[in-house]
Design a protein around this motif. Sequence first.
Motif, PDB file in Angstrom:
ATOM      1  N   THR A 138      49.662 -54.160 -17.342  1.00 29.87           N
ATOM      2  CA  THR A 138      49.014 -52.885 -17.063  1.00 29.87           C
ATOM      3  C   THR A 138      47.954 -52.575 -18.108  1.00 29.87           C
ATOM      4  OG1 THR A 138      51.022 -52.030 -16.017  1.00 29.87           O
ATOM      5  CG2 THR A 138      49.377 -50.422 -16.688  1.00 29.87           C
ATOM      6  N   ALA A 165      40.169 -45.302  -7.929  1.00 25.83           N
ATOM      7  CA  ALA A 165      40.909 -44.053  -8.019  1.00 25.83           C
ATOM      8  C   ALA A 165      39.926 -42.910  -8.217  1.00 25.83           C
ATOM      9  CB  ALA A 165      41.907 -44.090  -9.176  1.00 25.83           C
ATOM     10  N   TYR A 171      45.285 -49.298 -19.311  1.00 26.79           N
ATOM     11  CA  TYR A 171      45.199 -47.854 -19.217  1.00 26.79           C
ATOM     12  C   TYR A 171      43.822 -47.368 -19.638  1.00 26.79           C
ATOM     13  CZ  TYR A 171      50.260 -48.469 -19.436  1.00 26.79           C
ATOM     14  OH  TYR A 171      51.552 -48.882 -19.212  1.00 26.79           O
ATOM     15  N   GLN A 228      40.975 -51.108  -5.874  1.00 27.49           N
ATOM     16  CA  GLN A 228      40.416 -50.321  -4.786  1.00 27.49           C
ATOM     17  C   GLN A 228      39.759 -49.029  -5.243  1.00 27.49           C
ATOM     18  OE1 GLN A 228      40.490 -52.972  -2.409  1.00 27.49           O
ATOM     19  NE2 GLN A 228      40.457 -51.135  -1.132  1.00 27.49           N
ATOM     20  N   VAL A 233      45.790 -52.543  -8.874  1.00 29.71           N
ATOM     21  CA  VAL A 233      46.037 -51.264  -8.224  1.00 29.71           C
ATOM     22  C   VAL A 233      45.919 -50.153  -9.247  1.00 29.71           C
ATOM     23  CG1 VAL A 233      47.639 -49.867  -6.889  1.00 29.71           C
ATOM     24  CG2 VAL A 233      47.562 -52.338  -6.540  1.00 29.71           C
ATOM     25  N   GLU A 234      44.955 -49.253  -9.033  1.00 23.48           N
ATOM     26  CA  GLU A 234      44.757 -48.113  -9.915  1.00 23.48           C
ATOM     27  C   GLU A 234      45.644 -46.951  -9.489  1.00 23.48           C
ATOM     28  OE1 GLU A 234      40.542 -49.925  -9.274  1.00 23.48           O
ATOM     29  OE2 GLU A 234      42.268 -49.395  -8.034  1.00 23.48           O
ATOM     30  N   SER A 235      46.014 -46.122 -10.460  1.00 21.26           N
ATOM     31  CA  SER A 235      46.750 -44.904 -10.181  1.00 21.26           C
ATOM     32  C   SER A 235      46.462 -43.890 -11.281  1.00 21.26           C
ATOM     33  CB  SER A 235      48.252 -45.162 -10.083  1.00 21.26           C
ATOM     34  OG  SER A 235      48.766 -45.655 -11.305  1.00 21.26           O
ATOM     35  N   GLY A 236      46.779 -42.632 -11.022  1.00 15.37           N
ATOM     36  CA  GLY A 236      46.633 -41.595 -12.019  1.00 15.37           C
ATOM     37  C   GLY A 236      45.427 -40.696 -11.854  1.00 15.37           C
ATOM     38  N   LEU A 288      44.488 -42.947 -16.488  1.00 15.28           N
ATOM     39  CA  LEU A 288      44.499 -43.882 -15.381  1.00 15.28           C
ATOM     40  C   LEU A 288      45.284 -45.129 -15.770  1.00 15.28           C
ATOM     41  CD1 LEU A 288      40.767 -43.775 -14.200  1.00 15.28           C
ATOM     42  CD2 LEU A 288      42.708 -42.438 -13.343  1.00 15.28           C
ATOM     43  N   SER A 289      45.966 -45.702 -14.802  1.00 14.54           N
ATOM     44  CA  SER A 289      46.681 -46.951 -14.993  1.00 14.54           C
ATOM     45  C   SER A 289      46.191 -47.965 -13.982  1.00 14.54           C
ATOM     46  CB  SER A 289      48.189 -46.754 -14.820  1.00 14.54           C
ATOM     47  OG  SER A 289      48.705 -45.846 -15.770  1.00 14.54           O
ATOM     48  N   CYS A 290      46.237 -49.223 -14.364  1.00 10.85           N
ATOM     49  CA  CYS A 290      45.879 -50.312 -13.469  1.00 10.85           C
ATOM     50  C   CYS A 290      46.932 -51.394 -13.609  1.00 10.85           C
ATOM     51  CB  CYS A 290      44.496 -50.860 -13.810  1.00 10.85           C
ATOM     52  SG  CYS A 290      43.997 -52.284 -12.829  1.00 10.85           S
TER      53      CYS A 290
END
Length: 124
Positions: free
Chosen positions: A78, A118, A80, A116, A5-8, A20-22
Amino acid sequence: QVQLVESGGGLVQAGDSLRLSCAASGRTFSRFGMGWFRQPPGKEREFVAAISWSGRTTSYADSVKGRFTISRDNAKNTVYLQMNSLQPEDTAVYYCAADDSGPASTRRSEYDYWGQGAQVTVSS
């Protein structure tokens, strides 16, 4: 099954930075090679950066060398991607990927699991 799951992601101006974080599931994350790929609008997915399971080996696309840094924290499962000096050409959907063989591969076909994506948008 491994989930990523990616975020940021977000919208920034040229010259700004973003991280970005995964986050990865599973107990074997420490032995996964991890990579970041991106897909700009209207183009195919391309390699950005990769890191070996130990974190001792990294690879970068020429277009991001000196600006992007990949790192990992295996205790947190995680990986980055620190992105500095962002430019409009960096606008893309960014995907993290995991390779259960361990090396830092630049080839998309070597990766077994994908997030998915980002969205990163850089305005001029």
